[in-house]
Design a protein around this motif. Structure first.
Motif, mmCIF file in Angstrom:
data_model
loop_
_atom_site.group_PDB
_atom_site.id
_atom_site.type_symbol
_atom_site.label_atom_id
_atom_site.label_comp_id
_atom_site.label_asym_id
_atom_site.label_seq_id
_atom_site.Cartn_x
_atom_site.Cartn_y
_atom_site.Cartn_z
ATOM 1 N N LEU A 248 34.923 26.280 32.642
ATOM 2 C CA LEU A 248 36.217 25.814 32.132
ATOM 3 C C LEU A 248 37.073 26.978 31.649
ATOM 4 O O LEU A 248 38.284 27.024 31.893
ATOM 5 C CB LEU A 248 35.996 24.803 31.005
ATOM 6 N N ILE A 249 36.442 27.925 30.954
ATOM 7 C CA ILE A 249 37.190 29.102 30.479
ATOM 8 C C ILE A 249 37.730 29.887 31.679
ATOM 9 O O ILE A 249 38.892 30.311 31.691
ATOM 10 C CB ILE A 249 36.278 29.994 29.610
ATOM 11 N N ALA A 250 36.897 30.054 32.710
ATOM 12 C CA ALA A 250 37.350 30.763 33.910
ATOM 13 C C ALA A 250 38.504 30.026 34.573
ATOM 14 O O ALA A 250 39.460 30.646 35.057
ATOM 15 C CB ALA A 250 36.191 30.925 34.892
ATOM 16 N N ILE B 261 40.731 28.107 33.092
ATOM 17 C CA ILE B 261 41.935 28.284 32.271
ATOM 18 C C ILE B 261 42.539 29.664 32.498
ATOM 19 O O ILE B 261 43.762 29.813 32.630
ATOM 20 C CB ILE B 261 41.599 28.057 30.781
ATOM 21 N N VAL B 262 41.676 30.688 32.540
ATOM 22 C CA VAL B 262 42.163 32.043 32.829
ATOM 23 C C VAL B 262 42.828 32.079 34.206
ATOM 24 O O VAL B 262 43.884 32.690 34.396
ATOM 25 C CB VAL B 262 41.015 33.063 32.757
ATOM 26 N N ASP C 198 31.014 25.213 30.117
ATOM 27 C CA ASP C 198 32.007 25.836 29.237
ATOM 28 C C ASP C 198 32.527 27.152 29.822
ATOM 29 O O ASP C 198 33.727 27.442 29.748
ATOM 30 C CB ASP C 198 31.433 26.049 27.834
ATOM 31 N N ILE C 199 31.661 27.934 30.436
ATOM 32 C CA ILE C 199 32.096 29.188 31.070
ATOM 33 C C ILE C 199 33.007 28.888 32.252
ATOM 34 O O ILE C 199 34.027 29.560 32.458
ATOM 35 C CB ILE C 199 30.880 30.022 31.528
ATOM 36 N N LEU D 194 34.207 37.815 31.322
ATOM 37 C CA LEU D 194 33.494 36.764 32.047
ATOM 38 C C LEU D 194 32.527 37.322 33.092
ATOM 39 O O LEU D 194 31.572 36.645 33.477
ATOM 40 C CB LEU D 194 34.499 35.827 32.732
ATOM 41 N N GLY E 118 40.973 27.045 39.274
ATOM 42 C CA GLY E 118 41.742 26.793 38.051
ATOM 43 C C GLY E 118 43.226 26.859 38.302
ATOM 44 O O GLY E 118 44.002 26.043 37.767
ATOM 45 N N SER F 206 45.266 38.731 31.771
ATOM 46 C CA SER F 206 44.037 38.035 32.169
ATOM 47 C C SER F 206 42.898 39.000 32.500
ATOM 48 O O SER F 206 41.732 38.591 32.564
ATOM 49 C CB SER F 206 44.306 37.153 33.400
ATOM 50 N N ALA G 35 40.089 39.258 29.905
ATOM 51 C CA ALA G 35 39.286 38.032 29.935
ATOM 52 C C ALA G 35 38.361 38.022 31.147
ATOM 53 O O ALA G 35 37.200 37.602 31.057
ATOM 54 C CB ALA G 35 40.212 36.818 29.968
#
Length: 351
Positions: A216-218, A220-221, A213-214, A26, A42, A19, A22
């Motif tokens: 959500l990605i954070a 998930i990570v 969207d950012i 971010l 998350g 992670s 990623a």
């Protein structure tokens, strides 16, 4: 030595280490303090969904993890405060005042803090072989993190990062105290408390929420690299003890570097090879540990998932589940015997 638990610890390190690239990507779009909050949110939300999905799919007759009890609350609260709130805040304060090379080197002190607290404050046993293995793992992390001579500027920042490592060391040792409970419940509560607190503190300091969207990605990570990783870490804690689990978790920087090598096409360096050899030798010393002596198990009553092995020879009540593995409140009578063991939750005796 519990090979499955070692695999869980290394997988936990792999998820956290993977992670890291990623997280670095971010950081260009999200304030560091806010990113820590999104990661924990998350983790908490993702594990909460997973825990309920598993409860729905697993039949009632199957073994389920023991829930947290009232007596576990102080340990969990301490772990949340130290590892979920103080640690990230101190780290973000330190990163803002410390150059990258110094910060990377100082962060390897988490493994040292975890082991030293386990050995000398929480009285977990160790020997020269385990101490040497830990030293090799930490040395490998230092070699991997080295990117030039650290500077002496920003002493407050360096002190904050060291304090963050100590906070996470306390977090790991406190979490071990409740590691017989449901690891998903532990991570869910930790994430759902630490995440919003970190977000609120970041917003109060002037941070702004990123685009959906950012975020959500954070999230998930955070679910994978923090939530799933921490749940596996808790499972390893109950079977290996704090210092040994922390030692295997110290491979996370190396795994993160390998992930960057594979997915970001970074070149293989002498630094990476040297770190890998040091860490491989450290893991070997731990894998080949043999600790055996006559020890005493005192009377104990608790609940966790188990089978009827040499440590679980107890009578069943009418309502206890018949199949194994199963979970119920059971009593351990006083027992003295000799066999190879590690400082798991059933071997916390003094030496």
């Amino acid at each position: 030595m519990n090979r499955n638990a070692i695999g869980l610890a290394l997988l936990s390190a792999a998820l956290f280490g993977a992670s890291t690239p990623a997280a670095k990507a971010l950081l260009g779009a999200v304030d560091p303090a806010l990113l820590a909050g999104l990661f924990y949110c998350g983790a908490g939300i993702g594990i909460a969904i997973l825990r309920r999905a598993l409860r729905f799919r697993i039949p009632a007759s199957a073994a389920r993890e023991a829930p947290l009890l009232r007596g576990d609350i102080p340990w969990l609260a301490g772990a949340i405060i130290c590892g979920g709130i103080l640690g990230p805040l101190l780290l973000m304060f330190g990163l803002a005042r410390t150059d990258a090379s110094t910060a990377s080197l100082l962060l390897t002190l988490e493994g040292v803090a975890t082991a030293l607290l386990a050995w000398f404050a929480f009285h977990e046993n160790f020997d020269r072989r385990i101490a040497l293995g830990m030293a090799c793992l930490i040395a490998g992390a230092i070699v991997l993190s080295w990117s030039g001579a650290p500077t002496l500027s920003g002493l407050a920042g360096m002190a904050a990062i060291v304090a963050a490592c100590i906070a996470w060391g306390f977090d790991n040792n406190l979490t071990r105290k409740i590691s017989l409970a449901d690891p998903l419940q532990i991570v869910e509560i930790k994430g759902l408390v630490a995440g919003p607190v970190n977000l609120a503190l970041a917003m109060l300091s002037g941070s702004r929420m990123p685009s959906l969207d950012i975020a959500l990605i954070a999230g998930i990570v955070g679910f994978v690299g923090y939530g799933a990783s921490l749940a596996l870490y808790v499972l390893a804690l109950r079977h290996l003890g704090t210092a040994r689990t922390g030692a295997y978790f110290a491979t996370a920087p190396f795994i993160g570097a390998v992930a960057a090598l594979v997915f970001l096409a970074e070149p293989v360096s002498l630094q990476l090879v040297a770190a890998g050899l040091l860490m491989a030798f450290g893991v070997y010393l731990h894998l080949t540990e043999r600790h055996e002596h006559t020890h005493v198990h005192e009377d104990m009553t608790h609940s966790h998932t188990h089978v009827h092995d040499e440590h679980h020879q107890h009578e069943h009540e009418p309502g206890d589940p018949p199949s194994e593995p199963h979970t119920h409140v059971h009593h351990h009578a006083r027992l003295s015997h000799t066999h190879p063991h590690v400082p798991d939750m059933h071997h916390t005796h003094q030496h």
